[in-house]
Scaffold this active site. Structure first.
Site, PDB file in Angstrom:
ATOM      1  N   HIS A   1      -3.686   6.759   3.342  1.00 36.13           N
ATOM      2  CA  HIS A   1      -4.060   5.486   2.709  1.00 36.13           C
ATOM      3  C   HIS A   1      -5.450   5.107   3.217  1.00 36.13           C
ATOM      4  CE1 HIS A   1      -4.246   1.443   1.422  1.00 36.13           C
ATOM      5  NE2 HIS A   1      -3.933   0.900   2.586  1.00 36.13           N
TER       6      HIS A   1
ATOM      7  N   ASN B   1     -10.223  -0.626   0.197  1.00 36.99           N
ATOM      8  CA  ASN B   1      -8.759  -0.513   0.225  1.00 36.99           C
ATOM      9  C   ASN B   1      -8.208  -0.905  -1.153  1.00 36.99           C
ATOM     10  OD1 ASN B   1      -6.013  -0.862   0.600  1.00 36.99           O
ATOM     11  ND2 ASN B   1      -6.220  -1.942   2.558  1.00 36.99           N
TER      12      ASN B   1
ATOM     13  N   CYS C   1       0.815  -1.224   0.000  1.00 40.47           N
ATOM     14  CA  CYS C   1       0.000   0.000   0.000  1.00 40.47           C
ATOM     15  C   CYS C   1       0.847   1.273   0.000  1.00 40.47           C
ATOM     16  CB  CYS C   1      -0.938   0.010   1.193  1.00 40.47           C
ATOM     17  SG  CYS C   1      -1.895  -1.494   1.335  1.00 40.47           S
TER      18      CYS C   1
HETATM   19  O1  UT7 Z   1      -3.796  -1.870   3.608  1.00 37.89           O
HETATM   20  C1  UT7 Z   1      -2.959  -1.894   4.715  1.00 37.89           C
HETATM   21  C2  UT7 Z   1      -3.121  -3.043   5.540  1.00 37.89           C
HETATM   22  N1  UT7 Z   1      -4.451  -3.357   5.981  1.00 37.89           N
HETATM   23  C3  UT7 Z   1      -5.059  -2.721   6.987  1.00 37.89           C
HETATM   24  O2  UT7 Z   1      -4.655  -1.672   7.397  1.00 37.89           O
HETATM   25  C4  UT7 Z   1      -6.223  -3.399   7.642  1.00 37.89           C
HETATM   26  C5  UT7 Z   1      -6.068  -3.392   9.119  1.00 37.89           C
HETATM   27  N2  UT7 Z   1      -7.080  -4.138   9.850  1.00 37.89           N
HETATM   28  C6  UT7 Z   1      -8.392  -3.763   9.889  1.00 37.89           C
HETATM   29  O3  UT7 Z   1      -8.803  -2.834   9.229  1.00 37.89           O
HETATM   30  C7  UT7 Z   1      -9.299  -4.504  10.827  1.00 37.89           C
HETATM   31  O4  UT7 Z   1      -8.536  -5.278  11.713  1.00 37.89           O
HETATM   32  C8  UT7 Z   1     -10.333  -5.427  10.105  1.00 37.89           C
HETATM   33  C9  UT7 Z   1     -11.369  -4.560   9.416  1.00 37.89           C
HETATM   34  C10 UT7 Z   1      -9.623  -6.310   9.104  1.00 37.89           C
HETATM   35  C11 UT7 Z   1     -11.069  -6.293  11.116  1.00 37.89           C
HETATM   36  O5  UT7 Z   1     -11.692  -5.500  12.104  1.00 37.89           O
HETATM   37  P1  UT7 Z   1     -11.487  -5.838  13.666  1.00 37.89           P
HETATM   38  O6  UT7 Z   1     -12.327  -4.882  14.403  1.00 37.89           O
HETATM   39  O7  UT7 Z   1     -10.017  -5.830  13.934  1.00 37.89           O
HETATM   40  O8  UT7 Z   1     -12.126  -7.271  13.763  1.00 37.89           O
HETATM   41  P2  UT7 Z   1     -11.434  -8.635  14.200  1.00 37.89           P
HETATM   42  O9  UT7 Z   1     -10.497  -9.104  13.176  1.00 37.89           O
HETATM   43  O10 UT7 Z   1     -10.947  -8.483  15.594  1.00 37.89           O
HETATM   44  O11 UT7 Z   1     -12.706  -9.593  14.209  1.00 37.89           O
HETATM   45  C12 UT7 Z   1     -13.809  -9.390  15.087  1.00 37.89           C
HETATM   46  C13 UT7 Z   1     -14.858 -10.447  14.794  1.00 37.89           C
HETATM   47  C14 UT7 Z   1     -14.297 -11.873  14.713  1.00 37.89           C
HETATM   48  O12 UT7 Z   1     -15.239 -12.729  15.300  1.00 37.89           O
HETATM   49  P3  UT7 Z   1     -15.038 -13.244  16.825  1.00 37.89           P
HETATM   50  O13 UT7 Z   1     -13.697 -13.938  16.840  1.00 37.89           O
HETATM   51  O14 UT7 Z   1     -15.050 -11.995  17.660  1.00 37.89           O
HETATM   52  O15 UT7 Z   1     -16.210 -14.126  17.017  1.00 37.89           O
HETATM   53  C15 UT7 Z   1     -14.233 -12.143  13.232  1.00 37.89           C
HETATM   54  O16 UT7 Z   1     -14.348 -13.513  12.929  1.00 37.89           O
HETATM   55  O17 UT7 Z   1     -15.467 -10.193  13.518  1.00 37.89           O
HETATM   56  C16 UT7 Z   1     -15.428 -11.384  12.718  1.00 37.89           C
HETATM   57  N3  UT7 Z   1     -15.337 -11.004  11.318  1.00 37.89           N
HETATM   58  C17 UT7 Z   1     -16.412 -10.702  10.567  1.00 37.89           C
HETATM   59  N4  UT7 Z   1     -17.737 -10.689  10.858  1.00 37.89           N
HETATM   60  C18 UT7 Z   1     -18.578 -10.315   9.867  1.00 37.89           C
HETATM   61  C19 UT7 Z   1     -14.223 -10.845  10.552  1.00 37.89           C
HETATM   62  N5  UT7 Z   1     -14.557 -10.442   9.324  1.00 37.89           N
HETATM   63  C20 UT7 Z   1     -15.913 -10.344   9.303  1.00 37.89           C
HETATM   64  C21 UT7 Z   1     -16.846  -9.963   8.320  1.00 37.89           C
HETATM   65  N6  UT7 Z   1     -18.160  -9.967   8.633  1.00 37.89           N
HETATM   66  N7  UT7 Z   1     -16.476  -9.576   7.065  1.00 37.89           N
END
Ligand code: UT7
Length: 329
Positions: free
Chosen positions: A256, A286, A116
């Protein structure tokens, strides 16, 4: 050499026509919801390339707009630097494909792989090559067809990414306009947090990779999130220091576009209110290397960057890599 040395003489953007809304993921078999995606990321929709749309075709379209705005024709380009994490082919570079497509016969062309941060890395490399006398006029492209390397069965990544291209023409600075400061860093110890395990020479694409889907993007979202906030905050400080400015001097922050929560945390750290932050993650998701140049083009087209504007560009991505520039328009 004295800065500003190079300025962005023209910027262009291209996004595929097809828009994929959050509500469509259910039909693709993903257990997710518009509510979850909007709340956690700020993304509502993204553009997805069709089979005939490639990085080359999208980049050529964005580059032609940038060149027209800069008053530069393809034969004048000495350099094409292209950033991408989803090249059209693994060999040769996508940059040479653009070169052929544009007819930029005098240019040296190569790709940069800094995920990125690639487009910002590209600006820094191009500025350096101009300063050292290797180029007078450069085209810097950021492009992605991430839909081709995303695992459409993985809800934790499939909802995040989109396709598109952005490009800028760099020329020798005049009237005090151009790049005022630059900063870029990387940390390869954290490579495993956001990567594609298979498909390269270390683990060539084979039946096993096809079966376990290890040639698609894999990400530890929560960890990446923490590093993104920390690194983009640091990068903002460094570029501001380099230009001897503070957040109060910045007319627009263009970060970004990965996640609205990361953008808000970065702006807060830099002391820049959200009214002075450009956000289009809601409409594009993204787009990695293409994210900052596409946002910059929209900011210019909508009058949020005008003559004399001082803009802070900042990015973070796989590697990890991070980079920032202060640019006067
Ligand atoms: O481009 C440069 C690099 N990329 C980034 O900068 C991305 C950085 N990361 C993020 O933006 C965030 O971490 C995400 C958007 C990817 C995820 O958000 P989060 O608030 O960190 O969620 P999480 O990964 O902690 O997941 C929370 C819950 C999980 O369920 P449990 O374990 O709490 O039951 C996931 O399984 O949300 C679940 N989950 C989803 N639920 C519905 C993960 N993806 C989804 C989804 N829909 N698409």
């Amino acid at each position: 050499m004295k800065r500003p040395f190079a300025y962005l003489a023209g910027v262009g953007r291209c996004a595929p026509e097809r828009i994929l809304h959050n509500s469509e993921f259910a039909a693709l078999g993903l257990e997710t919801s518009d509510e979850w995606i909007v709340q956690r990321t700020g993304i509502r929709e993204r553009h997805i390339a069709g089979p005939s749309e490639t990085n080359t075709s999208m980049s050529a379209a964005a580059s032609r707009v940038a060149m027209e705005r800069a008053g530069v024709h393809a034969g004048e380009l000495d350099l094409i630097v292209l950033g991408t994490a989803s090249p059209d082919h693994l060999l040769p570079s996508t940059a040479v494909e653009i070169q052929a497509e544009l007819g930029a016969s005098r240019a040296a062309a190569f790709d940069i792989s800094a995920a990125c941060s690639s487009w910002l890395y590209g600006l820094i490399v191009a500025e350096g090559l101009m300063m050292s006398g290797n180029a007078e006029t450069a085209l810097v492209v950021g492009t992605e067809k991430l839909s081709a390397i995303v695992d459409w069965r993985d809800r934790s990544t499939a909802v995040l990414f989109g396709d598109g291209s952005g490009a800028a023409v760099l020329k020798r600075s005049k009237h005090g306009k151009g790049i005022l400061s630059t900063y870029f860093r990387s940390d390869g110890n954290l490579a495993q947090l956001l990567h594609r395990r298979a498909g390269g020479a270390a683990q060539p694409f084979d039946a096993a990779a096809l079966a376990d889907r290890s040639f698609y993007i894999e990400m530890e979202g929560r960890e990446v999130f923490k590093h993104a906030v920390r690194s983009m905050a640091d990068a903002c400080d460094r570029a501001l220091d380099g230009a001897k400015l503070t957040g109060a001097d910045i007319d627009l922050l263009i970060p970004h576009q990965a996640n609205i929560r990361i953008i808000e945390a970065t702006a807060k750290h830099a002391g820049i209110p959200m009214e002075k932050v450009f956000v289009n993650v809601d409409r594009y998701g993204n787009t990695s290397s293409a994210s900052v140049p596409m946002a910059l083009e929209e900011a210019m087209a909508s009058g949020r960057v005008t003559d004399g504007s001082t803009v802070l560009l900042v990015a973070f991505g796989a590697g990890f890599t991070w980079a920032s520039l202060v640019v006067r328009f």
